[in-house]
Design an enzyme around this catalytic site. Structure first.
Site, PDB file in Angstrom:
ATOM      1  CD1 TRP A  27      -1.995   2.653   1.813  1.00  0.00           C
ATOM      2  CD2 TRP A  27      -3.595   0.881   0.838  1.00  0.00           C
ATOM      3  NE1 TRP A  27      -3.307   2.945   1.796  1.00  0.00           N
ATOM      4  CE2 TRP A  27      -4.136   2.008   0.972  1.00  0.00           C
ATOM      5  CE3 TRP A  27      -3.682  -0.707  -0.126  1.00  0.00           C
ATOM      6  CZ2 TRP A  27      -5.273   1.962   0.323  1.00  0.00           C
ATOM      7  CZ3 TRP A  27      -4.859  -0.026  -1.014  1.00  0.00           C
ATOM      8  CH2 TRP A  27      -5.977   1.054  -0.530  1.00  0.00           C
ATOM      9  CB  SER A  61       0.804  -0.079   7.389  1.00  0.00           C
ATOM     10  OG  SER A  61       2.151   0.529   6.853  1.00  0.00           O
ATOM     11  CD1 TRP A  62      -4.466  -5.583  10.559  1.00  0.00           C
ATOM     12  CD2 TRP A  62      -2.798  -3.340  11.263  1.00  0.00           C
ATOM     13  NE1 TRP A  62      -4.792  -5.769  11.500  1.00  0.00           N
ATOM     14  CE2 TRP A  62      -4.092  -4.796  12.368  1.00  0.00           C
ATOM     15  CE3 TRP A  62      -2.833  -2.365  11.722  1.00  0.00           C
ATOM     16  CZ2 TRP A  62      -5.000  -4.627  13.735  1.00  0.00           C
ATOM     17  CZ3 TRP A  62      -3.147  -3.160  13.415  1.00  0.00           C
ATOM     18  CH2 TRP A  62      -4.397  -3.498  14.317  1.00  0.00           C
ATOM     19  CD  GLU A  63      -2.335  -6.551   6.302  1.00  0.00           C
ATOM     20  OE1 GLU A  63      -3.793  -6.639   6.141  1.00  0.00           O
ATOM     21  OE2 GLU A  63      -1.466  -5.321   5.107  1.00  0.00           O
ATOM     22  CB  VAL A  86      -0.533   5.202   8.091  1.00  0.00           C
ATOM     23  CG1 VAL A  86      -1.668   5.120   8.188  1.00  0.00           C
ATOM     24  CG2 VAL A  86       0.268   3.470   8.712  1.00  0.00           C
ATOM     25  CB  ILE A  87      -1.224   9.372   3.817  1.00  0.00           C
ATOM     26  CG1 ILE A  87       0.373   8.321   3.106  1.00  0.00           C
ATOM     27  CG2 ILE A  87      -1.410  10.434   3.815  1.00  0.00           C
ATOM     28  CD1 ILE A  87      -0.013   8.934   1.620  1.00  0.00           C
ATOM     29  CG  HIS A  93      -8.204   2.857   9.091  1.00  0.00           C
ATOM     30  ND1 HIS A  93      -8.712   2.258   9.489  1.00  0.00           N
ATOM     31  CD2 HIS A  93      -7.584   3.268   8.418  1.00  0.00           C
ATOM     32  CE1 HIS A  93      -8.300   0.742   9.154  1.00  0.00           C
ATOM     33  NE2 HIS A  93      -7.590   1.564   8.442  1.00  0.00           N
ATOM     34  CG  LEU A 118       8.697   1.519  13.184  1.00  0.00           C
ATOM     35  CD1 LEU A 118       7.442   0.421  12.723  1.00  0.00           C
ATOM     36  CD2 LEU A 118       7.658   2.016  15.023  1.00  0.00           C
ATOM     37  NE  ARG A 132       8.759  12.979   7.347  1.00  0.00           N
ATOM     38  CZ  ARG A 132       8.068  13.863   7.329  1.00  0.00           C
ATOM     39  NH1 ARG A 132       8.112  14.387   6.211  1.00  0.00           N
ATOM     40  NH2 ARG A 132       8.083  15.319   7.795  1.00  0.00           N
TER      41      ARG A 132
END
Length: 161
Positions: A27, A61-63, A86-87, A93, A118, A132
């Site tokens: 993602w 990112s959740w995975e 994660v935007i 959320h 991380l 970034r």
């Protein structure tokens, strides 16, 4: 008066035989591919051969934690680098994803006694993410690889529990 100098643990030089894993979210791939390139370039620059770098692509990112845990528990890797983006959107959320992933990866690192740098960008816009990921704020993928190399070397010089 006697001055006591404390013992400082310094990282060992990178070992070209150490294996590294990188878990990267698909993602926001425009950004995560740049983070991945930065991490790989940094590892190669430290003398880690391409054959000792493994990449696992996860949907988002959740995975990241589940794949990182599997790799960490395998015992094959000196470190597992985790990269995602994660935007912020219109809801909260993003906060739940960021907190859950960060806490899970920290716990996995402690349980497996393995560095899991991380590289989860938590930004307000695509522009901030790109800044970034090789833009004017540097490349957080490269910084995570540097942290992995440092921690792997440091753990080698510290006494075991």
């Amino acid at each position: 008066m006697l001055v006591v100098v404390p013992t400082e643990f310094k990282p060992a030089e990178p070992n070209s035989k150490d294996r590294y894993a990188i878990v990267v979210a698909q993602w926001n791939q425009l950004v995560t591919d740049k983070l991945l390139d930065g991490a790989i370039t940094t590892l190669l620059g430290a003398g880690i051969s391409e054959g000792l770098i493994n990449v696992a692509r996860v949907p988002g990112s959740w995975e990241l934690p589940l794949a990182a845990q599997q790799l960490a528990r395998s015992g094959r890797y000196a470190a597992v680098i985790c990269l995602g983006v994660v935007i912020r959107g219109e809801t909260t959320h993003d906060e739940h994803i960021n907190r859950g992933v960060s806490l899970a990866l920290g716990q996995i690192s402690l349980e497996c006694e393995l560095p899991l740098p991380l590289g989860l960008l938590t930004v307000n816009s695509l522009e901030q993410a790109l800044a970034r990921a090789g833009g004017d704020v540097g490349n957080k993928g490269s910084e995570c690889a540097e942290a992995a190399l440092h921690m792997v070397g440091l753990l080698k010089t510290m006494p075991e529990a």
